[in-house]
Design a protein around this motif. Structure first.
Motif, PDB file in Angstrom:
ATOM      1  N   CYS A 224      61.039  65.762  34.156  1.00  0.00           N
ATOM      2  CA  CYS A 224      62.013  66.617  34.832  1.00  0.00           C
ATOM      3  C   CYS A 224      61.460  67.212  36.115  1.00  0.00           C
ATOM      4  N   ASP A 225      62.200  67.002  37.202  1.00  0.00           N
ATOM      5  CA  ASP A 225      61.808  67.582  38.483  1.00  0.00           C
ATOM      6  C   ASP A 225      61.986  69.101  38.407  1.00  0.00           C
ATOM      7  N   LYS A 226      63.115  69.474  37.812  1.00  0.00           N
ATOM      8  CA  LYS A 226      63.428  70.899  37.688  1.00  0.00           C
ATOM      9  C   LYS A 226      63.722  71.210  36.222  1.00  0.00           C
ATOM     10  N   THR A 227      63.596  72.486  35.872  1.00  0.00           N
ATOM     11  CA  THR A 227      63.904  72.874  34.492  1.00  0.00           C
ATOM     12  C   THR A 227      64.641  74.207  34.476  1.00  0.00           C
ATOM     13  N   LEU A 228      65.557  74.295  33.514  1.00  0.00           N
ATOM     14  CA  LEU A 228      66.338  75.516  33.325  1.00  0.00           C
ATOM     15  C   LEU A 228      65.865  76.154  32.022  1.00  0.00           C
ATOM     16  N   LEU A 229      65.492  77.420  32.097  1.00  0.00           N
ATOM     17  CA  LEU A 229      65.036  78.118  30.888  1.00  0.00           C
ATOM     18  C   LEU A 229      66.141  79.054  30.416  1.00  0.00           C
ATOM     19  N   LEU A 230      66.581  78.843  29.163  1.00  0.00           N
ATOM     20  CA  LEU A 230      67.629  79.698  28.594  1.00  0.00           C
ATOM     21  C   LEU A 230      67.036  80.640  27.556  1.00  0.00           C
ATOM     22  N   LYS A 231      67.577  81.838  27.524  1.00  0.00           N
ATOM     23  CA  LYS A 231      67.201  82.769  26.459  1.00  0.00           C
ATOM     24  C   LYS A 231      68.452  83.541  26.058  1.00  0.00           C
ATOM     25  N   LYS A 234      71.431  83.102  28.251  1.00  0.00           N
ATOM     26  CA  LYS A 234      71.376  83.442  29.686  1.00  0.00           C
ATOM     27  C   LYS A 234      70.282  82.638  30.371  1.00  0.00           C
ATOM     28  N   VAL A 235      70.489  82.386  31.660  1.00  0.00           N
ATOM     29  CA  VAL A 235      69.457  81.676  32.427  1.00  0.00           C
ATOM     30  C   VAL A 235      68.339  82.675  32.754  1.00  0.00           C
ATOM     31  N   VAL A 236      67.140  82.356  32.278  1.00  0.00           N
ATOM     32  CA  VAL A 236      65.985  83.206  32.607  1.00  0.00           C
ATOM     33  C   VAL A 236      65.412  82.747  33.940  1.00  0.00           C
ATOM     34  N   ALA A 237      65.336  81.438  34.113  1.00  0.00           N
ATOM     35  CA  ALA A 237      64.786  80.898  35.362  1.00  0.00           C
ATOM     36  C   ALA A 237      65.213  79.454  35.519  1.00  0.00           C
ATOM     37  N   PHE A 238      65.271  79.019  36.774  1.00  0.00           N
ATOM     38  CA  PHE A 238      65.596  77.624  37.088  1.00  0.00           C
ATOM     39  C   PHE A 238      64.760  77.239  38.291  1.00  0.00           C
ATOM     40  N   GLY A 239      63.998  76.179  38.174  1.00  0.00           N
ATOM     41  CA  GLY A 239      63.157  75.787  39.309  1.00  0.00           C
ATOM     42  C   GLY A 239      62.199  74.689  38.932  1.00  0.00           C
ATOM     43  N   LYS A 240      61.070  74.647  39.632  1.00  0.00           N
ATOM     44  CA  LYS A 240      60.074  73.589  39.447  1.00  0.00           C
ATOM     45  C   LYS A 240      59.571  73.592  37.994  1.00  0.00           C
ATOM     46  N   THR A 241      59.553  72.406  37.392  1.00  0.00           N
ATOM     47  CA  THR A 241      59.268  72.312  35.962  1.00  0.00           C
ATOM     48  C   THR A 241      57.973  73.024  35.548  1.00  0.00           C
ATOM     49  N   SER A 242      56.871  72.788  36.274  1.00  0.00           N
ATOM     50  CA  SER A 242      55.591  73.373  35.828  1.00  0.00           C
ATOM     51  C   SER A 242      55.682  74.902  35.815  1.00  0.00           C
ATOM     52  N   GLU A 243      56.364  75.473  36.807  1.00  0.00           N
ATOM     53  CA  GLU A 243      56.476  76.937  36.856  1.00  0.00           C
ATOM     54  C   GLU A 243      57.351  77.461  35.720  1.00  0.00           C
ATOM     55  N   ILE A 244      58.398  76.710  35.400  1.00  0.00           N
ATOM     56  CA  ILE A 244      59.322  77.186  34.357  1.00  0.00           C
ATOM     57  C   ILE A 244      58.662  77.069  32.973  1.00  0.00           C
ATOM     58  N   ILE A 245      57.888  76.002  32.773  1.00  0.00           N
ATOM     59  CA  ILE A 245      57.196  75.867  31.480  1.00  0.00           C
ATOM     60  C   ILE A 245      56.209  77.017  31.304  1.00  0.00           C
ATOM     61  N   ASP A 246      55.497  77.344  32.374  1.00  0.00           N
ATOM     62  CA  ASP A 246      54.568  78.471  32.325  1.00  0.00           C
ATOM     63  C   ASP A 246      55.299  79.766  31.993  1.00  0.00           C
ATOM     64  N   VAL A 249      56.202  79.718  28.277  1.00  0.00           N
ATOM     65  CA  VAL A 249      55.072  79.961  27.374  1.00  0.00           C
ATOM     66  C   VAL A 249      54.562  81.399  27.516  1.00  0.00           C
ATOM     67  N   TYR A 250      54.462  81.869  28.747  1.00  0.00           N
ATOM     68  CA  TYR A 250      53.826  83.174  28.963  1.00  0.00           C
ATOM     69  C   TYR A 250      54.796  84.302  29.296  1.00  0.00           C
ATOM     70  N   GLY A 251      56.009  83.933  29.682  1.00  0.00           N
ATOM     71  CA  GLY A 251      56.929  84.973  30.131  1.00  0.00           C
ATOM     72  C   GLY A 251      57.622  85.707  29.016  1.00  0.00           C
ATOM     73  N   ASN A 314      49.968  85.889  21.930  1.00  0.00           N
ATOM     74  CA  ASN A 314      49.326  84.945  20.997  1.00  0.00           C
ATOM     75  C   ASN A 314      49.955  83.564  21.090  1.00  0.00           C
ATOM     76  N   LYS A 315      50.534  83.279  22.257  1.00  0.00           N
ATOM     77  CA  LYS A 315      51.113  81.954  22.490  1.00  0.00           C
ATOM     78  C   LYS A 315      50.524  81.436  23.798  1.00  0.00           C
ATOM     79  N   ILE A 316      49.847  80.311  23.778  1.00  0.00           N
ATOM     80  CA  ILE A 316      49.259  79.797  25.023  1.00  0.00           C
ATOM     81  C   ILE A 316      49.494  78.292  25.137  1.00  0.00           C
ATOM     82  N   SER A 317      49.334  77.803  26.336  1.00  0.00           N
ATOM     83  CA  SER A 317      49.412  76.352  26.571  1.00  0.00           C
ATOM     84  C   SER A 317      48.038  75.751  26.332  1.00  0.00           C
TER      85      SER A 317
END
Ligand SMILES: Nc1ncnc2c1ncn2[C@@H]1O[C@H](COP(=O)(O)OP(=O)(O)OP(=O)(O)O)[C@@H](O)[C@H]1O
Length: 430
Positions: A224-231, A234-246, A249-251, A314-317
């Motif tokens: 995925c070039d981009k990723t949408l994070l839902l919580k 609601k949309v928490v974030a939408f953007g570059k996949t590596s940033e959204i995965i981070d 995991v950490y947000g 207590n959650k890390i990549s």
């Protein structure tokens, strides 16, 4: 199975999701009997509204691959069904420019009393594939699904995973324009998953637009070039996949890691095998209470875990750093105490253990309150939940305090390697 690159000159986005909300109406009681229905005339049914999606807004450009990630129940599948027009949004709109092929609920429409071959024929006909092409493709489809020898077996004899494999193999016969995929990688063995990933790679190369719901973050990172994070819809974030995965995991809010909050029952614990040899038996029998023992000359008062950002988490990549901070109170001056940790997997495989003595660290005399950190700069464990045992003891193994598997952390594999741990290796072409 697919050839040629799709010719795209049109600049209009493939999918435009504007301010979409979805409410589900959940009845409080279900009336099934005549009596319940008559009774119901006098008491109107009561409902509860549940908001599964709230003001979701994003755009997928042509040829883009977009991942949708989030916890269970965050609304991923609902959003995909709305884009596929299987569900209607309560408010908002979805504009789709192109022919959509949804790989959702694969296999819906398959008939249990028909054979694998017959089901492929029926499904392919519904997809608009000509009789001639169906006959030509059948062997390929069965082969892709790894089910050639079950050609004439009735569908009802297949496992649900086999049925999805068959449906997936059937569905990829036609060239999609916009592809919606929901967790197809969750079914099938590694070989099948690899075949699916190869297909998606091929689609990506052809410029096919993909929207991809998955809990498999490594697959999302790969495709995925981009990723949408839902919580919670609601949309928490939408953007570059590596940033959204981070961010995922950490947000998220730090999980509570105090011992009393861990739902890890003593009866689940596979015994204290890792303690044997490291622990004086008599001492243990006297003092053991609920996975904790020792003479408490030193008490471990708290253990905190910190991620690479220094946040308590207590959650890390995998591959990131983890710091374990052990807080203690020495009730009297203690000479050269030893602090140690043991990390074991959810199924009680001892993964790692070390202590200050093994590492050649002399703590001198300790008294009162203090803390000591153990820093793991690169977490080699790849995926799963891991328990931490923390202990303070003397050099000759008199236990001051031993907290057996009282803390845990979760590692999320956001890379592509598989297994339990990342073994450092290199390939050499000879
Ligand atoms: N038809 C329905 N009626 C009532 N509630 C529903 C319905 N479909 C989904 N929901 C609820 O909406 C919420 C979002 O569900 P959805 O399946 O979209 O989540 P998800 O992020 O795909 O979850 P998962 O990762 O577990 O598949 C959940 O709380 C679910 O129970």
């Amino acid at each position: 199975m697919l050839t040629g690159k799709i010719n795209r000159t049109d600049e209009t986005p493939a999918i435009v999701v504007r301010n979409v909300s979805k409410e589900f109406v959940i009845p409080h009681e279900k009336r099934t009997t005549l009596f319940e229905n008559i009774k119901g005339i006098f008491s109107p049914p009561s409902y509860e509204k549940f908001t599964a999606l709230k003001n979701v807004d994003f755009v997928v450009e042509r040829g883009e691959s977009v991942g949708i990630i989030g916890d269970n129940g965050s609304g991923k599948s609902t959003l995909l069904k709305i884009i596929a027009k299987i569900l209607r949004p309560t408010t908002g709109s979805v504009e789709v420019n192109g022919k959509i092929t949804p790989f959702l609920e694969l296999g819906v429409g398959f008939q249990p009393d028909l054979t694998a071959k017959e089901n492929i024929e029926v499904y392919s006909t519904i997809m608009g594939i000509s009789r001639k092409d169906i006959a030509k493709n059948i062997d390929n489809v069965l082969d892709f699904a790894g089910m050639s020898k079950f050609r004439d077996t009735k569908l009802k004899n297949f496992s649900s995973g086999m049925q999805v494999r068959l449906a997936f193999a059937t569905a990829i016969q036609s060239t999609p324009d916009i592809l919606l995929v929901d967790e197809v990688l969750a079914v099938g063995d590694i070989d099948f998953q690899q075949k699916c990933l190869d297909i998606f790679t091929n689609y990506k190369k052809q410029g096919i637009t993909m929207v991809f719901v998955s809990h498999d973050l490594s697959a999302v990172r790969r495709f995925c070039d981009k990723t949408l994070l839902l919580k919670n819809g609601k949309v928490v974030a939408f953007g570059k996949t590596s940033e959204i995965i981070d961010k995922y995991v950490y947000g998220a809010k730090t999980e509570e890691i105090a011992p009393e909050n861990i739902t890890h029952k003593e009866s689940d614990a596979p015994g204290n095998s890792i303690a044997s040899g490291l622990q004086q038996e008599t001492d243990k029998k006297q003092m053991e209470v609920d996975g904790r023992w020792g003479n408490h000359k030193i008490v471990i008062s708290d253990v905190q875990l910190f991620d690479k950002y220094g946040h308590q988490n207590n959650k890390i990549s995998t591959g990131d750093s983890l710091t374990i901070k052990i807080h203690y109170t020495a009730h009297e001056p203690i000479q050269e105490p030893v602090f140690g940790i043991i990390i074991s997997s959810d199924n009680d495989i001892l993964c790692y253990g070390t202590n200050t003595d093994i590492e050649g660290l002399d703590l001198g005399t300790v008294s009162g309150n203090g803390s000591i950190d153990i820093v793991i700069p690169f977490m080699p464990l790849l995926n799963g939940k891991f328990y931490i045992t923390v202990a303070a003891h003397s050099k000759n193994n008199v236990t001051y305090d031993w907290l057996d598997k009282k803390y845990y952390f979760t590692v999320i594999n956001t890379g592509r390697k598989i297994g339990m741990t990342n073994i450092k290796s290199e390939w050499i072409i000879v």
